[in-house]
Design a protein around this motif. Structure first.
Motif, PDB file in Angstrom:
ATOM      1  N   ALA A 105      -7.736  -2.202  10.431  1.00 12.97           N
ATOM      2  CA  ALA A 105      -6.507  -2.982  10.240  1.00 12.97           C
ATOM      3  C   ALA A 105      -6.257  -3.937  11.400  1.00 12.97           C
ATOM      4  CB  ALA A 105      -5.315  -2.032  10.086  1.00 12.97           C
ATOM      5  N   TYR A 108      -4.324  -7.352  10.805  1.00 11.37           N
ATOM      6  CA  TYR A 108      -2.897  -7.190  10.501  1.00 11.37           C
ATOM      7  C   TYR A 108      -2.120  -6.776  11.750  1.00 11.37           C
ATOM      8  CZ  TYR A 108      -4.749  -7.056   5.747  1.00 11.37           C
ATOM      9  OH  TYR A 108      -5.404  -7.349   4.580  1.00 11.37           O
ATOM     10  N   ALA A 241      -0.266  -5.392   5.764  1.00  8.37           N
ATOM     11  CA  ALA A 241      -1.391  -5.115   4.863  1.00  8.37           C
ATOM     12  C   ALA A 241      -0.895  -4.908   3.436  1.00  8.37           C
ATOM     13  CB  ALA A 241      -2.167  -3.893   5.351  1.00  8.37           C
ATOM     14  N   SER A 245      -1.585  -7.429   0.021  1.00  8.11           N
ATOM     15  CA  SER A 245      -2.111  -6.983  -1.271  1.00  8.11           C
ATOM     16  C   SER A 245      -1.133  -7.268  -2.401  1.00  8.11           C
ATOM     17  CB  SER A 245      -2.415  -5.491  -1.207  1.00  8.11           C
ATOM     18  OG  SER A 245      -1.229  -4.733  -1.027  1.00  8.11           O
ATOM     19  N   SER A 261      -4.441  -0.884   0.146  1.00  6.44           N
ATOM     20  CA  SER A 261      -3.637  -1.128   1.347  1.00  6.44           C
ATOM     21  C   SER A 261      -2.683   0.031   1.619  1.00  6.44           C
ATOM     22  CB  SER A 261      -2.843  -2.428   1.195  1.00  6.44           C
ATOM     23  OG  SER A 261      -1.920  -2.340   0.123  1.00  6.44           O
TER      24      SER A 261
END
Length: 350
Positions: A105, A108, A241, A245, A261
């Motif tokens: 991640a 993000y 995240a 999505s 996600s």
């Protein structure tokens, strides 16, 4: 004669179950193939039924004792072995899974950090240039304490450290949950939380800087902030995240992208909570302590940050892929076992 014939027919199955249990007890469930796992579950059920038959037909005590021991061993291996694997999975996630999730991640989390940092700079700039901005963002009592009395509001609360630590941890976890859940609002709430917290810490930094209290203030912040702020960035990254999505699922269906996600966000959250509990304990017991020199607090904050950064770079030593997820705990036997581990009812001997 029928009992002896039945024992002769069933004995080979009991011996096979004993062999599989020896293998599990020595090398664990992962040493069994999928076929052997199904066989183990089936043999456990049938042996439980055999024990019930032996008791119903008053078979010899030695036979009943042996079947009882075999059934208990199978139950222990299946149920307690499954629990051990669950704990092993938790340990594995703490050691390797969470760092891999943080790296997964990373984009993000970087975006969340940038949002926070930009607003921190904005808050610090306006707070330093315009005293009216300080009054707009901060409560009057706090400004008066710093401006008029030259004191910080961060002193220790003697006798209440544990309560303070708990409250701080709960508050930080609530903020993090809000940042993660804010992804459902297309990221608007997540961004708001990041912007607001960045703006506030920048404004407070400007306030203590204007009245020459920056050194003791940041000495208070550093020990726990070295963990608390990264945790907020992780939570913000999880929310972003989810937002991505939802807004732009890419080649995936939106439902599949959200599922993907959401799993990533959940894994991040599993690591964020203990991180905030540690930060809350530091903030309650160490950060406000007047008996600890400020230089030591700065050093502690630096050590905490460096150790966390090193931890996030941990890579699983595996013969497969470096960031491969942990093997799924074996659940086949437990899933196939009779509910509550009770022996199955069986027909009388024929």
């Amino acid at each position: 004669m029928r009992l002896q014939r039945w024992i002769a027919q069933r004995e080979v199955h009991w011996q096979r179950l004993d062999e599989l249990l020896h293998q599990v007890e020595k090398r664990g469930f992962r040493s069994l193939s999928a076929k052997e796992l199904r066989e183990l579950a089936s043999l456990y059920r049938s042996t439980s039924g055999d024990l019930a038959r032996a008791r119903a037909h008053r078979a010899g005590r030695l036979l009943q004792h042996d079947l009882q021991q075999l059934t208990v061993r199978a139950y222990t291996a299946i149920y307690q072995g499954s629990r051990r694997q669950e704990w092993n999975a938790i340990v594995d996630f703490c050691l390797w899974g969470f760092p891999a999730t943080v790296r997964e991640a990373g984009g993000y989390i970087a975006a969340a950090t940038v949002i926070f940092a930009i607003m921190g700079v904005v808050g610090g700039w306006y707070g330093w240039q315009d005293p009216g901005f300080l009054e707009l963002m901060l409560p009057e009592w706090l400004i008066a304490m710093v401006r008029d009395r030259g004191e910080l509001w961060t002193g220790p609360i003697l006798g209440w450290e544990a309560v303070s630590s708990s409250n701080l941890a709960i508050n930080n976890i609530s903020v993090s949950l809000g940042a993660v859940g804010g992804g459902i609002t297309a990221g608007l709430w997540t961004i708001y939380i990041l912007m607001l917290n960045g703006l506030l810490i920048g404004t407070v930094g400007a306030l203590v800087g204007r009245y020459e209290l920056a050194y003791p203030f940041w000495a208070f912040v550093f020990p726990h902030g070295a963990l608390e702020l990264p945790a907020i960035f992780l939570a913000g990254g999880a929310g972003l995240a989810i937002a991505r999505s939802l807004v732009w699922p890419g080649a995936l269906r939106r439902a599949d992208a959200l599922k993907q996600s959401g799993t990533l966000a959940a894994r991040l959250l599993f690591g964020i909570v203990p991180l905030l509990l540690i930060a809350g304990a530091i903030e309650g017991f160490i950060s406000p302590s007047e008996s600890i020199p400020n230089a030591v607090k700065y050093a502690l904050g630096g050590v905490n940050f460096v150790l966390f950064a090193i931890y996030c770079q941990r890579i699983r030593p595996s013969v497969t892929a470096p960031d491969a997820p942990a093997a799924t705990p074996v659940e086949t036997p437990a899933a196939a076992v009779v509910p509550n581990g009770a022996p199955t009812a069986s027909p009388p001997l024929s």
